[in-house]
Design a protein around this motif. Structure first.
Motif, PDB file in Angstrom:
ATOM      1  N   PRO A   9       0.830  -1.212   0.000  1.00 51.39           N
ATOM      2  CA  PRO A   9       0.000   0.000   0.000  1.00 51.39           C
ATOM      3  C   PRO A   9       0.862   1.258   0.000  1.00 51.39           C
ATOM      4  N   VAL A  10       0.468   2.223  -0.795  1.00 52.70           N
ATOM      5  CA  VAL A  10       1.203   3.486  -0.919  1.00 52.70           C
ATOM      6  C   VAL A  10       1.105   4.306   0.367  1.00 52.70           C
ATOM      7  N   HIS A  11      -0.022   4.222   1.045  1.00 47.17           N
ATOM      8  CA  HIS A  11      -0.283   5.101   2.185  1.00 47.17           C
ATOM      9  C   HIS A  11       0.830   5.086   3.239  1.00 47.17           C
ATOM     10  N   PRO A  12       1.223   3.941   3.780  1.00 46.39           N
ATOM     11  CA  PRO A  12       2.276   4.011   4.810  1.00 46.39           C
ATOM     12  C   PRO A  12       3.609   4.511   4.263  1.00 46.39           C
ATOM     13  N   LEU A  13       3.856   4.294   2.986  1.00 46.84           N
ATOM     14  CA  LEU A  13       5.105   4.779   2.402  1.00 46.84           C
ATOM     15  C   LEU A  13       5.112   6.300   2.333  1.00 46.84           C
ATOM     16  N   VAL A  14       4.027   6.887   1.831  1.00 44.67           N
ATOM     17  CA  VAL A  14       3.945   8.341   1.687  1.00 44.67           C
ATOM     18  C   VAL A  14       3.811   9.011   3.054  1.00 44.67           C
ATOM     19  N   VAL A  15       3.060   8.392   3.930  1.00 41.91           N
ATOM     20  CA  VAL A  15       2.852   8.970   5.263  1.00 41.91           C
ATOM     21  C   VAL A  15       4.183   9.152   5.982  1.00 41.91           C
ATOM     22  N   HIS A  16       5.084   8.213   5.812  1.00 42.09           N
ATOM     23  CA  HIS A  16       6.370   8.349   6.489  1.00 42.09           C
ATOM     24  C   HIS A  16       7.153   9.550   5.965  1.00 42.09           C
ATOM     25  N   TYR A 131       0.871  15.345  15.357  1.00 37.40           N
ATOM     26  CA  TYR A 131       0.793  14.383  16.461  1.00 37.40           C
ATOM     27  C   TYR A 131      -0.579  13.710  16.499  1.00 37.40           C
ATOM     28  N   ARG A 132      -1.630  14.513  16.397  1.00 40.23           N
ATOM     29  CA  ARG A 132      -2.989  13.955  16.469  1.00 40.23           C
ATOM     30  C   ARG A 132      -3.250  12.967  15.340  1.00 40.23           C
ATOM     31  N   VAL A 133      -2.834  13.321  14.123  1.00 40.37           N
ATOM     32  CA  VAL A 133      -3.029  12.427  12.979  1.00 40.37           C
ATOM     33  C   VAL A 133      -2.225  11.146  13.177  1.00 40.37           C
ATOM     34  N   GLY A 134      -0.967  11.287  13.563  1.00 39.53           N
ATOM     35  CA  GLY A 134      -0.114  10.114  13.760  1.00 39.53           C
ATOM     36  C   GLY A 134      -0.607   9.207  14.867  1.00 39.53           C
ATOM     37  N   ASP A 135      -1.011   9.794  15.976  1.00 33.62           N
ATOM     38  CA  ASP A 135      -1.516   9.000  17.092  1.00 33.62           C
ATOM     39  C   ASP A 135      -2.772   8.240  16.700  1.00 33.62           C
ATOM     40  N   SER A 136      -3.691   8.913  16.033  1.00 30.09           N
ATOM     41  CA  SER A 136      -4.924   8.228  15.632  1.00 30.09           C
ATOM     42  C   SER A 136      -4.648   7.161  14.577  1.00 30.09           C
ATOM     43  N   GLY A 137      -3.670   7.401  13.700  1.00 28.02           N
ATOM     44  CA  GLY A 137      -3.308   6.399  12.702  1.00 28.02           C
ATOM     45  C   GLY A 137      -2.668   5.177  13.337  1.00 28.02           C
ATOM     46  N   ALA A 138      -1.790   5.407  14.288  1.00 35.66           N
ATOM     47  CA  ALA A 138      -1.167   4.282  14.988  1.00 35.66           C
ATOM     48  C   ALA A 138      -2.212   3.470  15.751  1.00 35.66           C
ATOM     49  N   ARG A 139      -3.151   4.149  16.368  1.00 32.09           N
ATOM     50  CA  ARG A 139      -4.208   3.437  17.084  1.00 32.09           C
ATOM     51  C   ARG A 139      -5.106   2.661  16.124  1.00 32.09           C
ATOM     52  N   ALA A 140      -5.399   3.264  14.964  1.00 32.32           N
ATOM     53  CA  ALA A 140      -6.226   2.570  13.979  1.00 32.32           C
ATOM     54  C   ALA A 140      -5.511   1.333  13.433  1.00 32.32           C
ATOM     55  N   ALA A 141      -4.198   1.448  13.219  1.00 36.52           N
ATOM     56  CA  ALA A 141      -3.443   0.345  12.636  1.00 36.52           C
ATOM     57  C   ALA A 141      -3.052  -0.719  13.652  1.00 36.52           C
ATOM     58  N   TRP A 142      -2.681  -0.302  14.851  1.00 33.87           N
ATOM     59  CA  TRP A 142      -2.073  -1.226  15.796  1.00 33.87           C
ATOM     60  C   TRP A 142      -2.801  -1.377  17.120  1.00 33.87           C
ATOM     61  N   GLY A 143      -3.725  -0.497  17.436  1.00 36.41           N
ATOM     62  CA  GLY A 143      -4.362  -0.486  18.754  1.00 36.41           C
ATOM     63  C   GLY A 143      -4.951  -1.809  19.183  1.00 36.41           C
ATOM     64  N   ASP A 144      -5.755  -2.425  18.325  1.00 36.50           N
ATOM     65  CA  ASP A 144      -6.392  -3.692  18.697  1.00 36.50           C
ATOM     66  C   ASP A 144      -5.371  -4.816  18.831  1.00 36.50           C
ATOM     67  N   GLN A 145      -4.393  -4.849  17.947  1.00 35.75           N
ATOM     68  CA  GLN A 145      -3.413  -5.933  17.951  1.00 35.75           C
ATOM     69  C   GLN A 145      -2.494  -5.861  19.158  1.00 35.75           C
ATOM     70  N   VAL A 146      -2.030  -4.680  19.484  1.00 33.45           N
ATOM     71  CA  VAL A 146      -1.096  -4.550  20.603  1.00 33.45           C
ATOM     72  C   VAL A 146      -1.831  -4.755  21.931  1.00 33.45           C
TER      73      VAL A 146
END
Length: 157
Positions: A9-16, A131-146
């Motif tokens: 997916p392009v999204h995580p590449l561009v987001v970084h 920060y807000r965008v990154g935090d919400s993205g990390a929670r959306a991607a990893w919150g349930d798994q972690v």
């Protein structure tokens, strides 16, 4: 259009790229306000960094919408990501104004100080939004798994 590159997916590449470049522009803005002499040597670098970060934000949001079709609704992250451009554009415009007015040297000191103050406010606001965008993205991607993999004794209770 902004879906996959080489099967990823392009999204995580561009987001970084945005996550690195926009905070660099934020820190650079503050540095050039604090150290006006650096505007001559680093002003164009700052403007270029802010411009690339700003231009990549729509790519990040478009690729996020494409990714959403595969992984589901990211919730709050999508809305916050859509707002980020409205924090980056003022920062870019103020950075350009700061560098151009400084290089001209003919403008009033009060105007330059006002632009510098506004640039710091824009930088801080953009920093909070990143920060807000990154935090919400990390929670959306990893919150349930972690949270599902953390033993009860390690959960901080």
């Amino acid at each position: 259009m902004f879906n996959l590159i080489n099967g990823l997916p392009v999204h995580p590449l561009v987001v970084h790229a945005v996550v690195v470049l926009l905070p660099l522009a934020i820190l650079g803005t503050i540095a050039l306000v604090v150290r006006p002499a650096w505007r001559d040597t680093h002003g164009l670098l700052l403007v270029g960094t802010a411009a690339v970060a700003t231009l990549l934000i729509p790519v990040a949001t478009s690729s996020g919408e494409a990714l959403e079709k595969h992984v589901g609704d990211p919730g709050r992250h999508a809305a916050l990501g859509d707002q980020l451009i409205w924090f980056a554009i003022p920062l870019l415009v103020l950075d350009v104004a700061l560098v151009v007015l400084h290089r001209r040297g003919t403008t009033g000191a009060a105007l330059l100080r006002s632009i510098a103050a506004l640039a710091v406010v824009a930088a801080l606001a953009a920093g909070v939004q990143v920060y807000r965008v990154g935090d919400s993205g990390a929670r959306a991607a990893w919150g349930d798994q972690v949270s599902a993999s953390v033993p009860a004794s390690d959960s901080g209770d």
